[in-house]
Write an enzyme that holds these catalytic residues in place. Structure first.
Site, short mmCIF file in Angstrom:
data_model
loop_
_atom_site.label_atom_id
_atom_site.label_comp_id
_atom_site.label_asym_id
_atom_site.label_seq_id
_atom_site.Cartn_x
_atom_site.Cartn_y
_atom_site.Cartn_z
CE LYS A 42 -3.40 -0.37 2.88
NZ LYS A 42 -4.87 -0.44 2.86
NE ARG A 112 -7.09 2.95 4.27
CZ ARG A 112 -7.51 4.19 4.03
NH1 ARG A 112 -6.66 5.19 4.07
NH2 ARG A 112 -8.79 4.41 3.74
N GLY A 121 -7.22 -10.20 8.35
CA GLY A 121 -6.95 -10.71 9.69
C GLY A 121 -6.09 -9.75 10.46
CG MET A 123 -5.88 -2.57 13.42
SD MET A 123 -5.02 -1.04 13.69
CE MET A 123 -5.30 -0.27 12.08
NE ARG A 368 -6.35 -4.09 -2.83
CZ ARG A 368 -6.88 -4.49 -1.69
NH1 ARG A 368 -6.11 -4.92 -0.71
NH2 ARG A 368 -8.18 -4.47 -1.51
CG HIS A 484 -14.35 -10.91 3.91
ND1 HIS A 484 -14.63 -12.23 4.19
CD2 HIS A 484 -13.06 -10.72 4.27
CE1 HIS A 484 -13.55 -12.80 4.70
NE2 HIS A 484 -12.58 -11.91 4.78
CB SER A 793 7.64 -43.43 -11.94
OG SER A 793 6.61 -42.51 -11.68
CB CYS A 860 3.41 -41.18 -10.79
SG CYS A 860 4.07 -42.54 -9.80
CE1 TYR A 880 6.29 -39.42 -15.81
CE2 TYR A 880 8.38 -39.90 -16.90
CZ TYR A 880 7.30 -40.31 -16.14
OH TYR A 880 7.21 -41.60 -15.68
#
Lengths: 907, 907
Positions: A42, A112, A121, A123, A368, A484, A793, A860, A880
């Site tokens: 902020k 703030r 959560g 202040m 933001r 919210h 794997s 996997c 992979y």
């Protein structure tokens, strides 16, 4: 602040010359957008907006280093801060022509919190700070609006008492409600200045009653109280929970932003609102947002009054009769449009802004990156790349792979019969069915027991985070698209319908009344967050498809990723879905799932109950053609792609019945006695089946099972290859290997069968034999095992279970204690434990490559669908990942992001 | 032998100049005792005896390299061997004045296998080779004893047919038995020369009938057949099993010894026998052995005729009426005495010799280190050290620690009431009770199910090895102190009574009749192998003590070992036994065992069934004084020594009843309902309890349990310290740690309780807090854990389970397949898996020491009592092992041997 001997490190380093406070306003600022770490998001953005010449109320930011110093130093603020704050207040006052605490021209400020990451959560905000019995009169005088002054004062008392002094806000709401009832008022606007003066008195009495001391009249006490509350709230339980859930380090700290107040509640030419620079639900490039005339910011966010649209187009679309901002204040709207274009150009991302209009003048309070739905995230990323604002690679990095999950889950089938019981706002897309639950603790508990839950609340608050997280869907009866509930649900990817005002909820009785139906706790509903509909019972869903923006982005992702993505698929349906989602093969086909079909399970049970090998072979001969047919279809679907088939893994008792009734039924069907069946079931019972007679151990004892499966695989490969004309790449995978000798014994049998099938069919088979690496010992002995195993794997599910000595099935009973106490930052079954499990995987990779440099390496376990684990798999050099079919697109994107992150880190 | 292209490596290296054959005889030899690897034990010792000038029949040894070459080369004997064998035969013939195959003066030879280690199950011996229809007449002529010649021939046909040609020896025995019945003979000595000639004919017919071709008359075919049979038998199943059980590598191979025959069956001045240079049962320095007049060697070993004593003293002791060798042939006896003294001086160990007396002349056929009982091993080692023959350190190395185990198990209580049903020979000391079983397969099976078994056989053979291994005790009705049963039982440390001739066994009916009792399979008896008694039912046993020779040797061991030895002891009785056996502390006290006492279990169950923490605390308050009393007593007994107490480890459901009847009983006792109890039992049920809510996880969820236990420990330590005046060294051990955070949370609570107890009691506590390292993750994160943990105890039971993903409780069902297929050389729960589990332990040690260099490191798994694992623990630098109380002396000796081996390897 008194300096003492136990000076913190931060203090020592920074010395008394440390810069704790960064100023902004009037087209210049000490900070920039890049200083998030120091100023919080902020603060950095306020500085940046000031630098951009946008109308920002002047103010200053107390840095996150102060927060760190505060905790390092036994919760004491550092030396030197007070002087700098006073200087900041002086600058602000000078800019706006007033003085903090002045009896004539008092400066009012907002306080703030603002960390690097937004964090419900904590202040959050205190507005109108600087008001007391004396300054309120000056404000009345100066504004010429005594009612406004006392309304502001009562708001301040309530807010400050709640978040700074710890007096529950409900007490004040009760006083107000009670006052209105007694005096026959129904709306706040009905109240006169006298009413507010009288209420201010009652509020102050309430505070004194609760705290044993009066509400602070000393404005500096107010200010330092609020600053302390921000820093103190960094360590409250909600904040800690949120940080744990979102992996925010404790030592980041928060900044505090102190800013001159501007007022959206100074009458009909004042307003306050929130806006997104693009539509956060759809991603469409249009100004999107809401405002309230004559209101302060929290009125919008709290969702108590229903706000108005910003644009005419939006107003028309929802058919609102209240005017849009565009119509109401065209000049301000035009300025605002210019502002948001500037912001997007600067930030190269969709912005979520807060603004206030005071007496017709626009003030920007915050900007933001805006939260957005998965659909919007895709659209925005692609649009911006096409607009030339960002590169394709940046677009790839802009979409959270986990969020995509919401696009990959069932939606309401358009042809389904629906019983609509209420309409609300389409607050977060996707649909979910579940049992209704009215409080978050219970939602968490029941979801933990495996129930599908819809959390139903009048409105949600930060206290509900855990319940929303646990729920499949969320329904609220109040609040808009930026309430919210809506914001949090979108962030979490949970379907949400908000503001479904026709529904009546009775928390005490645990019922809700909707569309004439009275539903009690546990009754099932469906929420369609894309349409804003609430439906009775379960509704048919439709499978998602990989098209449009999604396909475009994943296509871009495929160009940059190195990691292959396969699917764990046991059935033709899974295999088809996998191919549609772009899987590059099957990384895990669990053959046991094929054993449970009604006509097969009988043969399987015959096999288990046979007295000797000959008997088992008779039964296996019946299973062979069925397995062969399964594999043939899989090979055909995946033509040209590798298919890894794991040999039978679970202990045999999983195929036998356990309940008395079922035992009798099966005995009858099998032509055997219940006694014999019971005897065999008892004989197969294990204390710890996870560590028992399963995996390759079954194959060692009953090699005839392996032979049957190998034959089915190879005969299927020969048949499918012939039919499709495309090469079949069969990878036969032996599970639960702990020693090379086990593998060799089984590999020899498998190769012998392959030789035989090649001879019989005359087809050359393209196959390899490899193993799951899912035991610590296999990781350690990977060099020996790789001498004969052609691929590995990593089965990180079982590896996590054995490395931790922790049964996934049994850990639910205490996992909550473990996360609550910070032992597990993340459930190790969700994100791979890099330090423990990971070290063994890395050992397995290094040793496997030592003896077989080109060995094919995959994973996997369920981690293969988790983006942070995928990033890890990329870093450690796997070839992979193989995840569930619906996670394949998620994995493709995550793999691309991993490749890009690596490139960024290297450059 | 034809040379072909696929020449083996051995051939290539050795070339045609390779020396395959080593000669011995006439006071010189090519080899020495040190050449065991090349010549095998028997060959090396024959060479050595020749070198010593002892009367050895001349002969030669085909080396073990030939065996290796044979298998490397596709079971073909190497080139060049034939020439060397022919040369050997020529030398032997020359020495004894005869020629192999000669019609007038034929050379007869014995062919014997002889590996580096003695190995029952291999082809052992063929005697009298070189006989055929022609040479038998020459032997008759030369010996002047035609009956002897044909007796020798029929023996040869039977032996050669059995071990070389594969014709079952029972067939010949049946022919002989039948012949005697038909002709009214009862003893072999009743048979005349004509009888033997006639039987030779029948034997040859039998061979031709069985094989389809006649018994080979070609003596070279006989010889190469026998040589091939020796090498072939190296890979038969019995030999392989034996090697697996005794960890003999497959590539050692066996040698073949070919030697001129000498005859103990040339009449009354001939004899054959076996002897030990010291008593193998007691270790007393006295000539000990048996002989048979007019017999060949196998007659003694097979136990078919009951042999005579060597010395007068021995004869008198057993009250035999047949004369001793000492009385019968005093000159030979005197020579023999000189021989055995020479042998002991040379070998510096007790020898087991075979000899033959031919016409009054002594011939030594074999010498080797004699098998002995644990008691004898101790006595001989100590006597030899005191005689100056060996050093104290050599004495330590001479005793197999595992064998000591037999001295550390219960013996028959002298005051016990006994029902004697038979007397036999005290063939292997110690006593055991169990159910009688008449065959080895069943003995193995039932023992595998956890039954105590006494294997009862008329006589045992190499086919019975697995049954003898599985049995607790062995009983035979035939055979002497050197019979197969006696020798093998002593080697295995199993109590054995042999030659209990009054017992009648009916294999078919599975009964035995003894002392007028008819006992069927499953009935229980006790064998007392120290006394040679067979007793009905179970008999009270007495605990062994560490005294005499045992104490002396262990005392010597203590001087050289580095590794500390502690005991796993949960009760005062265990603790006392441990101290008596020399434990240097308790390394593992499992507190849960204290919870099962009748009056405690109620409080424990109350605790488990409590609805909340307050309820649990009420129940825990009842347990506290009991736990405190337990610990106080333990601390008092172990005064001055460290005591490691592990916090509660098993999952709570282990303390609740599961059967319906018991549930009702408990519900009644607890004042609760069966439903509630069932509900709680069901709630606690786990899929894999081993990986479930146990160990420190319980403590995380219910820290009040930890607090109670910590309080009990510290209050007990304070009380015991005060009472004994000796320092109490309490080590509080947290089980199942996977992360440092778990440990820290619990450690903080434990330390807080210690602080509190120190404050309350005013006693300074000497304690430390450490952890079990029993999960792979704990090994990997040992550096972090050691930052706060003050000691580690490696729990290798659980570590083996998790590293292998193998439940010890469930592995029994397939472990047999695993050992049979060579996957496990040794059960990893018996001897530590150095490659897998060991690597993690070593990682744990290295990382633990990295952050806490002086950290105390021990092991408390069952491996801590296994000598080979103890040697490993020594090598990797642990500080101590902690084993079961009865294993403490074993561990002390094994630790000393490990230290000495290390010193030898370093020097």
């Amino acid at each position: 602040m008194q300096k003492d001997d136990s000076m913190s490190q931060a203090e020592t380093v920074a010395g008394s010359a440390a810069k704790w406070v960064y100023l902004f306003g009037k087209g210049v600022a000490d900070g920039t957008a890049e200083m998030r770490e120091l100023l919080g998001g902020k603060g950095a953005n306020l500085a940046e907006m000031a630098n951009l010449g946008l109308p920002v109320p002047p103010g200053f930011t107390i840095t996150t280093e102060v927060c760190t110093a505060y905790y390092d130093n036994g919760e004491k603020l550092p030396d030197g801060l007070k002087v700098q704050v006073d200087q900041g207040l002086a600058m602000v006052g000078e800019t706006v022509g007033s003085t903090f605490g002045d009896k004539d021209k008092p400066l009012l400020v907002s306080v703030r919190s603002g960390g690097r990451a937004s964090m419900p959560g904590m202040m959050d905000t205190v507005l109108n700070l600087g008001l007391n019995d004396e300054t309120v009169e000056a404000v009345a005088e100066r504004s010429g609006d005594r009612r406004f002054a006392y309304d502001s004062y009562r708001r301040f008392i309530q807010m400050h008492s709640d978040v700074v002094l710890g007096v529950d806000h409900h007490l004040f709401e009760d006083i107000l409600e009670n006052y209105k009832n007694l005096n026959g008022h129904s709306l706040d606007t009905d109240l006169s200045v006298e009413d507010w003066i009288s209420l201010v008195g009652e509020y102050k009495d309430c505070v004194e009653r609760e705290l044993g001391e009066p509400f602070p009249q000393d404005i500096h006490e107010q200010l330092w109280g609020a600053i302390g509350a921000v820093f103190g709230s960094w360590q409250n339980n909600r904040a800690k929970t949120y940080r744990r859930l979102h992996h925010i380090p404790d030592d980041w700290g928060t900044a505090v932003n102190i800013q001159a107040m501007v007022f959206g509640n100074l009458g009909e030419t004042s307003a306050t609102g929130v806006a997104f620079t693009r539509n956060p639900s759809t991603g469409v490039k249009e100004l999107y947002g809401e405002f309230l005339v004559n209101a302060q910011g929290e009125d919008v966010v709290a969702g108590i009054r229903t706000p108005q649209s910003l644009t005419e187009a939006a107003r028309e679309e929802i058919g609102d009769d209240k005017p849009s901002l565009e119509a109401l204040m065209p000049e301000v709207f035009a300025e605002f449009t210019a502002v948001y274009e500037k912001l997007e150009a600067r930030y190269r991302d969709m912005q979520d802004v807060e603004f206030t209009i005071q007496d017709g003048k626009l003030w920007m309070l915050q900007t933001r990156a805006g939260k957005r739905t998965a659909k919007a995230a895709l659209r925005i990323a692609i649009d911006m790349a096409e607009e030339g604002l960002i590169s394709e690679e940046e677009a790839i990095m802009r979409v959270d792979p986990l969020q995509l999950d919401s696009l990959l889950h069932p939606m309401i089938d358009p042809d389904a019969e629906k019983h609509l019981i209420a309409n609300g706002l389409p607050a977060s897309p996707g649909a979910a069915s579940g049992a209704i639950v009215f409080n978050s603790d219970e939602a968490e508990k029941l979801a933990g027991q495996g129930n599908d839950i819809i959390l139903v609340r009048i409105e949600t608050s930060p206290e509900d985070i855990h319940g929303m997280h646990a729920a499949n869907g969320i329904l609220t009866t109040r609040g808009g698209m930026t309430s919210h509930a809506a914001v949090v649900a979108r962030g979490m990817g949970r379907p949400c319908v908000s503001g479904a005002g026709s529904i009546r909820i009775d928390y005490a009785k645990e019922i809700m009344i909707a569309g004439g139906e009275t539903l009690k706790k546990g009754d099932r509903i469906t929420v369609d967050g894309s349409m804003g509909e609430v439906l009775l019972g379960d509704v048919a869903m439709r499978q998602p498809e990989l098209t449009g923006d999604f396909a475009t982005l994943i296509g871009w992702a495929d160009k940059v990723r190195r990691l292959g993505v396969r699917a764990n698929a046991d059935t033709p349906r899974d295999a088809r879905q996998s191919r549609e989602f772009g899987a590059e093969g099957i990384g895990l086909c669990r053959t046991e799932h094929m054993f449970f079909d009604h006509d097969r399970i009988i043969a399987v049970r015959e096999m288990i109950l046979a007295d000797d090998e000959a008997g088992r072979r008779v039964a296996l001969d019946k299973i062979l053609p069925m397995q062969r047919a399964d594999f043939t279809e899989l090979f055909e679907i995946m033509a040209g792609l590798p298919v890894t088939i794991r040999l039978l893994d679970p202990p045999l008792h999983e195929f036998l019945p356990h309940e008395d009734g079922e035992l009798a039924e099966v005995a009858e069907a099998m032509g055997t006695t219940v006694e014999k069946l019971k005897y065999r079931v008892a004989g197969l019972k294990e204390f710890n089946p996870m560590l028992g007679h399963r995996g390759c151990r079954l194959a060692i004892t009953y090699p005839e099972i392996t032979e049957m499966q190998a034959r089915a695989i190879f005969e299927a490969a020969a048949a499918a290859g012939k039919k499709t004309g495309k090469p079949v790449e069969a990878e036969v995978m032996v599970p639960l290997i702990a020693t090379r000798r086990e593998f060799d014994l089984l590999r020899d049998r498998i190769v012998a069968i392959a030789d035989e099938v090649q001879k019989t069919t005359g087809e050359a088979l393209n196959y390899s034999v490899g193993t799951m690496i899912e035991l610590p010992r296999a990781c350690l002995k990977a060099d020996e095992i790789a001498e004969t195993a052609e691929f590995f794997s990593f089965g990180t599910n079982d590896l996590t279970q054995t490395v931790y000595g922790l049964s996934r099935d049994d850990s639910a009973s205490f996992l909550a204690d473990y996360t609550a106490k910070g032992i597990f930052e993340v459930d190790p079954f969700v994100s791979i434990d890099e330090e423990g499990v990971g070290e063994l995987v890395e050992i397995g990779i290094a040793r496997g490559r030592k003896t077989r440099p080109g060995i094919k390496l995959g994973i996997c376990g369920e981690h293969a669908g988790d983006p942070s684990s995928i990033a890890y798999c990329h870093r450690i050099g796997l070839d992979y990942v193989s995840c569930s079919p619906f996670r394949v697109p998620v994995a493709r994107l995550a793999a691309a992001q991993a490749a890009l992150s690596e490139r960024d880190a290297a450059s």
